[in-house]
Scaffold this active site. Structure first.
Site: not given
Ligand SMILES: NC(=O)c1ccc[n+]([C@@H]2O[C@H](COP(=O)([O-])OP(=O)(O)OC[C@H]3O[C@@H](n4cnc5c(N)ncnc54)[C@H](OP(=O)(O)O)[C@@H]3O)[C@@H](O)[C@H]2O)c1
Length: 367
Positions: A59, A168, A174, A210, A300
């Protein structure tokens, strides 16, 4: 109060068009368009839109274009003029100073601080009408309105998966599940966000950068905040997210000793003990003026957000490929025991991107 006439409705249609010009750049502000009609109530004497946060509001720009011709005229604007002093002065003051007789508004501002402009104007003797083409104006601002009503950033969860839902391979690799065109589309999606969030698991597995890159590989001028959710501060000192290509925020637990090279925010633990409190994380992002965030995994962290009810939209890139083993897109603790647990979303869009498909869905949860 008069009911908006044809000239005002036409002006509002134009203002909605103008507002859309701010779509990629106004973040974290709403997009707004404005048209000034002269004292005859029908001649357009000024136009404006909100181009970027910190810049003049729609505006104010329209009034500047109109100059003295705004006196005794009507301002037609897609969002209720703000009544507070943010990065720029209150628009209500600018409207009063310009001597406007009437203000026609599409959408009232739900923002707890900026809202209330209509009342301020009425108290000063200006005629105000609201709700004109409200649906059309709200559609352009849909994401912003949802974020403001929820009182937290709008969260889009994005993943790339195979036809069997895997993000992955069994060894954690992945790169790359989807095609180059799909990955270019991700950069476009990132470019429309204020922050990109990943879990530390993804940083350890993939060491992602990123950042937002143009198709020619160049870094975009405006980079979203990179956020790593990392309770124990396990992000390696040499991680690519810690370089200076974009700002980075490490969200860690109280006692963690994170690496240097990024801003650190300390958050409480989640009530269910699964890492950090994600609502507190979103509050920390709101405090940093981040209104649109992209959650890029992994499974996760995506599960943590979904279980906390903090995902508004899902963008899934699906490649016609099969892995057979490896993690699936999300690991949640709350659902999947029986079909009664199924959570349905509203399909918003389906698009072919190169050899892949992009699916967009929105939560059915009411704002
Ligand atoms: N294709 C795709 O789109 C894609 C995208 C991303 C990842 N990936 C694949 O996914 C895999 C990694 O995934 P991931 O599940 O192991 O790791 P993530 O989801 O990236 O990280 C999980 C970690 O985050 C931390 N975290 C902190 N607060 C949290 C909460 N409230 N809830 C959940 N997690 C929390 C925890 O570690 P702390 O307890 O140490 O804090 C947990 O272990 C790899 O193989 C990657 O290549 C694929």
């Amino acid at each position: 109060v008069r009911v908006a006439g044809d000239a005002e409705v036409a002006a509002m249609r134009r203002a909605v068009q103008l507002s859309a010009r701010g779509l990629p750049t106004a973040h974290p502000n709403p997009v707004v368009g404005a048209v000034v009609l002269g004292p005859d109530g029908s001649t357009t004497v000024g136009e404006g839109w909100h181009e970027r946060a910190g810049g003049p509001h729609a505006e104010v720009r329209a009034l500047a274009a109109a100059g003295e011709r705004a006196r005794g005229g009507t301002v037609v604007v897609t969002l209720e003029p703000c009544a507070h002093i943010g990065r720029t002065g209150p628009c209500t003051a600018a409207l009063l100073a310009a001597g406007v007789r009437r203000v026609v508004v599409a959408v009232t501002d739900p923002h707890p601080v900026a809202g209330g402009g209509a009342e301020v104007l009425r108290a000063a003797g200006v005629e105000v009408e609201t709700g004109v083409l409200a649906g059309e104006a709200a559609a352009v601002n849909e994401d912003w309105l949802i974020a403001v009503r929820r009182g937290r950033p709008l969260v889009t969860w994005k993943y790339a998966a195979t036809l069997d839902g895997r993000v992955a391979a069994a060894d954690g690799s992945s790169r790359w599940i989807t095609s180059a065109p799909a990955r270019a589309d991700v950069h476009r999606l990132r470019g429309a966000q204020d922050a990109i969030i990943v879990g530390v698991g993804t940083v350890l597995a993939d060491d992602p950068h990123l950042t937002v890159r143009h198709p020619n590989g160049e870094l975009a001028a405006l980079q979203p905040l990179r956020v790593v959710v990392d309770s124990a501060g396990r992000t390696p000192a040499g991680a690519r997210v810690l370089d200076n290509a974009a700002p980075t925020l490490l969200a860690v637990g109280e006692g963690a000793a994170p690496p240097v090279g990024a801003e650190v925010v300390r958050l409480p633990a989640a009530a269910d003990g699964r890492g950090l409190d994600l609502t507190a994380l979103l509050s920390a992002l709101t405090a940093r003026d981040r209104r649109f965030v992209l959650l890029e995994g992994g499974p996760t962290l995506a599960g943590g957000f979904l279980d906390a009810g903090l995902v508004d939209r899902v963008v899934g890139y699906v490649a016609p490929a099969l892995l057979g083993r490896g993690p699936v897109a999300v690991t949640t603790s709350r659902t999947g025991a029986t079909m009664e647990d199924v959570r349905r979303w509203r399909l918003e869009g389906v698009q072919r991107i190169g050899p892949d498909v992009r699916l967009t869905a929105r939560t059915l949860e009411e704002v």
